[in-house]
Design a protein around this motif. Sequence first.
Motif, PDB file in Angstrom:
ATOM      1  N   THR A   6       0.821  -1.209   0.000  1.00 31.68           N
ATOM      2  CA  THR A   6       0.000   0.000   0.000  1.00 31.68           C
ATOM      3  C   THR A   6       0.853   1.256   0.000  1.00 31.68           C
ATOM      4  O   THR A   6       2.025   1.234   0.400  1.00 31.68           O
ATOM      5  N   ASP A   7       0.252   2.329  -0.461  1.00 30.68           N
ATOM      6  CA  ASP A   7       0.876   3.654  -0.389  1.00 30.68           C
ATOM      7  C   ASP A   7       0.369   4.339   0.865  1.00 30.68           C
ATOM      8  O   ASP A   7      -0.836   4.612   0.992  1.00 30.68           O
ATOM      9  N   VAL A   8       1.259   4.617   1.786  1.00 28.67           N
ATOM     10  CA  VAL A   8       0.874   5.259   3.041  1.00 28.67           C
ATOM     11  C   VAL A   8       0.489   6.707   2.758  1.00 28.67           C
ATOM     12  O   VAL A   8       1.218   7.423   2.070  1.00 28.67           O
ATOM     13  N   PRO A   9      -0.670   7.165   3.232  1.00 28.72           N
ATOM     14  CA  PRO A   9      -1.079   8.558   3.000  1.00 28.72           C
ATOM     15  C   PRO A   9       0.001   9.542   3.453  1.00 28.72           C
ATOM     16  O   PRO A   9       0.593   9.379   4.522  1.00 28.72           O
ATOM     17  N   SER A  10       0.246  10.540   2.641  1.00 31.58           N
ATOM     18  CA  SER A  10       1.310  11.502   2.943  1.00 31.58           C
ATOM     19  C   SER A  10       1.054  12.228   4.262  1.00 31.58           C
ATOM     20  O   SER A  10       2.006  12.636   4.944  1.00 31.58           O
ATOM     21  N   LYS A  11      -0.214  12.371   4.641  1.00 32.60           N
ATOM     22  CA  LYS A  11      -0.538  13.068   5.894  1.00 32.60           C
ATOM     23  C   LYS A  11      -0.071  12.302   7.137  1.00 32.60           C
ATOM     24  O   LYS A  11      -0.072  12.860   8.238  1.00 32.60           O
ATOM     25  N   LEU A  12       0.300  11.020   6.973  1.00 31.80           N
ATOM     26  CA  LEU A  12       0.764  10.236   8.118  1.00 31.80           C
ATOM     27  C   LEU A  12       2.281  10.243   8.257  1.00 31.80           C
ATOM     28  O   LEU A  12       2.810   9.780   9.269  1.00 31.80           O
ATOM     29  N   LEU A  13       2.976  10.740   7.262  1.00 30.00           N
ATOM     30  CA  LEU A  13       4.428  10.580   7.231  1.00 30.00           C
ATOM     31  C   LEU A  13       5.159  11.417   8.280  1.00 30.00           C
ATOM     32  O   LEU A  13       6.329  11.151   8.567  1.00 30.00           O
ATOM     33  N   ASP A  14       4.483  12.409   8.859  1.00 25.23           N
ATOM     34  CA  ASP A  14       5.142  13.216   9.903  1.00 25.23           C
ATOM     35  C   ASP A  14       4.734  12.761  11.302  1.00 25.23           C
ATOM     36  O   ASP A  14       5.002  13.448  12.283  1.00 25.23           O
ATOM     37  N   TYR A  15       4.086  11.595  11.396  1.00 26.55           N
ATOM     38  CA  TYR A  15       3.686  11.024  12.679  1.00 26.55           C
ATOM     39  C   TYR A  15       4.216   9.600  12.782  1.00 26.55           C
ATOM     40  O   TYR A  15       4.393   8.924  11.760  1.00 26.55           O
ATOM     41  N   PRO A  16       4.461   9.110  14.011  1.00 23.69           N
ATOM     42  CA  PRO A  16       4.764   7.669  14.152  1.00 23.69           C
ATOM     43  C   PRO A  16       3.611   6.851  13.585  1.00 23.69           C
ATOM     44  O   PRO A  16       2.455   7.087  13.927  1.00 23.69           O
ATOM     45  N   THR A  17       3.926   5.910  12.695  1.00 21.11           N
ATOM     46  CA  THR A  17       2.895   5.124  12.012  1.00 21.11           C
ATOM     47  C   THR A  17       3.350   3.683  11.867  1.00 21.11           C
ATOM     48  O   THR A  17       4.526   3.417  11.607  1.00 21.11           O
TER      49      THR A  17
END
Length: 349
Positions: free
Chosen positions: A131-142
Amino acid sequence: MITMREIAKRTGVSVSTVSLVMNHHDEGRVNPQTAAMVRETAHKLGYKVNPLARSLRTNSTRILGFISDEVATTPFAGGMILGAQTAASQLGYMLITVSTDGGVREDDEIDALKRYGVDGFLYAEMSNRVTDVPSKLLDYPTVLADATDRNGTIPSVVPDEFSIGYDATSYLVKAGCQRIAYVGCDAPGVEQAQSGRLAGYQAALRDGGMPYDESLVTNVTEPKTAVESVHDLFDRERPDGFFCFNDARTLYVYETAARHGLTIGKDISVVGVDHHRVFAETLYPALTTVELPHFEMGYWAAVKLVSLIDAQAVTNLKPPTTTAAIPPIDANTPKIHCTLLKKGSVALH
C-alpha cells in the motif's frame, strides 16, 4: 480522588518517583522493587490517571488513531481492533477507530484525529497488500497492519502467506492425499496472498515428492463460474484433496462433493484459510482451516507504535495468550506464522 502525593506518602517515596512509575518512565530510573510497590499501592487505593492533566503536562494525549477503509464492512476487523485495543490499554493508551473510503474522506479523518492530538497512527488493510501510506501520516509515528509499505520505510506486520500454503498442503500430503488441487483467487487486491499461498502449495508438493500440475489449479472469483470451475475440476482431474485460498471457496468443494455423492472428510479432504466464523460454525464436517492472525497483527502493531512514540523498547508487558506467536517488537517487518486448526474435513489414512 487519590493523588500521586497520597501514594508517595503511603510508600515513603517522592512524588516525582510516583510520577515516573505511573507514567511508565521508571525503567532505569526507579528500583524495580520500588516501582512494583508503587504500582501495587496505586492499585489498592484505586488511583486513576487523569489523561487531561497528563496531556497538558507531557504534550502527549496517549491516544492512538486506527484507520482503515474497511473497518465497518469486514468480519475480521473486530479481531484486529481488539488486538490493538488490548495492547493500547495495557500500555496506558486509548484507541480511536475510524473507517474511511480511502480517498478524500481519508484525509479528512486523519486531520480530525490530528486535531484530537493523537500521538501516532495504525493504518490497516483488511487483506494483505502493498500500500501507499497517505502523505498526511508521514510526519507522525505510524505502523501498518496487514499491509506493507510500498517504499519500505514504515514498520508493518502481515501474515506469512507462504507458510499458509505450505502448512495446509503439507497436512493434506501427510493425510495420504495423492492428487491435491488448489482453488485460488484472481480478484484484484489479493495478489500478495494469492502468490504466497500458491508458492507454498507448490513447495509442499515438491517436498512431498509430488509434481506440480497446473491442471489441478483453478482461480475463481464470481460464485456461478466458481461452482462450475470446481465441478469441472472434479470431473476432469479427480482430486482427493483441496487446498482453498479461503474458507468461502471451500463451500464450492463441499457442494460439488455432495453432487458427486462423495463425503468430505472421508472421500475428499479440504483445507481452507481464515477461520471465518460463518463457515466454521456451519460446514459439516467442521472445516480444517488456517487461522489468520488478525488479533496478533493488531496487538503487535499497537505495541510497536507505542515503542516508536516513546522512543524506547516496551518492557514488562505480558502479552495475552494467542493462537499464533506474536513477533518480537524489535522486528520491523515481521511475518506471522499462522496456525493450522485441524478439524473433521481431512481424511487421515
